[in-house]
Scaffold this motif. Structure first.
Motif, PDB file in Angstrom:
ATOM      1  N   ASN A 123       6.138  19.347 -13.983  1.00 25.60           N
ATOM      2  CA  ASN A 123       4.789  19.084 -13.509  1.00 25.60           C
ATOM      3  C   ASN A 123       4.381  17.646 -13.814  1.00 25.60           C
ATOM      4  N   ASN A 146       0.216  17.723  -8.139  1.00 26.21           N
ATOM      5  CA  ASN A 146       1.490  18.412  -8.337  1.00 26.21           C
ATOM      6  C   ASN A 146       1.990  19.064  -7.052  1.00 26.21           C
ATOM      7  N   LYS A 165       7.638  26.477  -8.723  1.00 24.71           N
ATOM      8  CA  LYS A 165       6.604  26.164  -9.709  1.00 24.71           C
ATOM      9  C   LYS A 165       7.003  26.623 -11.104  1.00 24.71           C
TER      10      LYS A 165
END
Length: 274
Positions: A123, A146, A165
Motif C-alpha cells: 500500500n 492506492n 489488496k
C-alpha cells in the motif's frame, strides 16, 4: 548491430536505440522520484522518461527494471506514458521491481522476470501533521491513491481485486513463479526447460479465462478464491496431459492412432470447471 545512445543520465538510466531493428532498450536502475526530490545519481523521474521517449520513433521498447520504487505519482506517470506510447512495450525485471517500480512493470504487454528476480507490492504510505479530522481525511485520500495502483495490477492479473489488496496489505514479496500464476508476469526468462515454459503459458491462459468467466457471475471474493484453489489442483494434471506431446522425427506429423470403440474418459479440459 548499429547502436546509438540517445539519452543517458549517469550510469543508472539510459535509453539505447537500434536503428536497424527499430527497437529500443530503456534501463531504469534506480529509485523513482520527482526531479525536485532527487538525492542520488541513480534517481529517475517521470520527466527523465518523457524526455527520453518524446522523439523516439521505434516500434518496440524493452524496459529493464531494477528499482526499489519510490514516488507513487512518478510511478503512475511512467506507467501511463509507456501504456500510451503506441509502442510494443516489454518490461523485464532484472532484479527488484518493488513498490512504484512494480506498477511500471505492469505496463508491458510482455512482462518478463528473470529466475533470480522479485516483485514487491504494498500500500502507498505517507506522513502528515494535523488534527484528528486531518488524519481521517488523509486515510481516505491514501485509499483513493492506492486504488490507482490496484487498477494497474488488475489490468493484467488473474486473481480477484480482493486478493490483490490482500497482497498489498501484507507488503508481499512475489517470486517469478507466483508472479506468473497471479498474472503479474507473462513468463520467466531462462526457464529450465521448454516444458516449463509451456506450463507457464498454459497456466496463465487458463487462469485468465477462468477469471473472465467468473467475474460477471459473482462479486463474492471468498467463492472466487475457493474456485481458484480447486482449479489449481486440477491444473498440474491438465498441463501434464497437454504439454507432453512427443515430437516426431524430421517434422513428420504423428501417426493417427486407431479409434477406440470404448468410450474415453473425460479429458482434463472437460473436467476443469466442474
Amino acid at each position: 548491430r548499429l547502436m546509438a545512445i540517445t539519452k543517458a543520465v549517469g550510469k543508472y538510466f539510459s535509453l539505447v536505440t537500434d536503428d536497424k531493428e527499430e527497437a529500443a532498450d530503456l534501463y531504469i536502475f534506480g529509485d523513482i522520484c520527482a526531479d525536485a526530490w532527487k538525492w542520488f545519481e541513480s534517481d529517475v523521474s517521470a520527466v527523465d522518461i518523457v524526455h527520453a521517449l518524446q522523439n523516439l520513433t521505434v516500434k518496440a521498447i524493452c524496459v529493464h527494471i531494477n528499482s526499489n520504487g519510490g514516488d507513487v505519482s512518478q510511478g503512475l506517470a511512467i506507467y501511463n506514458t509507456l501504456k500510451n506510447s503506441g509502442m510494443e512495450v516489454t518490461t523485464i525485471d532484472d532484479g527488484f521491481a518493488c513498490s512504484a517500480a512494480s506498477v511500471v512493470f505492469m505496463a508491458g504487454t510482455k512482462r518478463q522476470m528473470n529466475s533470480a528476480s522479485l516483485l514487491m507490492i504494498h500500500n502507498v504510505w505517507t506522513y502528515g501533521a494535523g488534527n484528528s479530522e486531518d488524519f481521517r481525511k488523509l486515510a481516505d485520500d491514501l485509499d483513493t491513491i492506492n486504488q490507482a495502483s490496484v487498477e494497474a495490477y488488475k489490468a493484467v492479473a488473474t486473481i480477484p481485486e480482493d486478493k490483490i489488496k490482500e497482497l498489498m496489505n501484507n507488503e508481499t514479496w512475489i517470486s517469478p513463479k507466483e508472479a506468473v500464476e497471479y498474472g503479474f508476469a507473462t513468463e520467466i526468462l531462462n526457464a529450465e526447460t521448454e516444458e516449463e515454459k509451456l506450463k507457464q503459458s498454459a497456466r496463465l491462459l487458463i487462469m485468465q479465462k477462468f477469471i473472465q468467466a467468473e467475474e460477471p457471475k459473482t462479486n463474492d471474493a471468498a467463492r472466487i478464491e475457493d474456485r481458484l484453489t480447486k482449479l489449481e489442483k486440477k491444473l498440474d494434471l491438465l498441463i501434464e496431459q497437454t504439454v507432453k506431446i512427443p515430437a516426431e522425427p524430421d517434422g513428420k506429423e504423428p501417426e493417427e492412432k486407431p479409434k477406440k470403440t470404448k468410450k474415453a474418459p473425460k479429458s482434463g479440459f472437460e473436467t476443469l470447471f466442474e
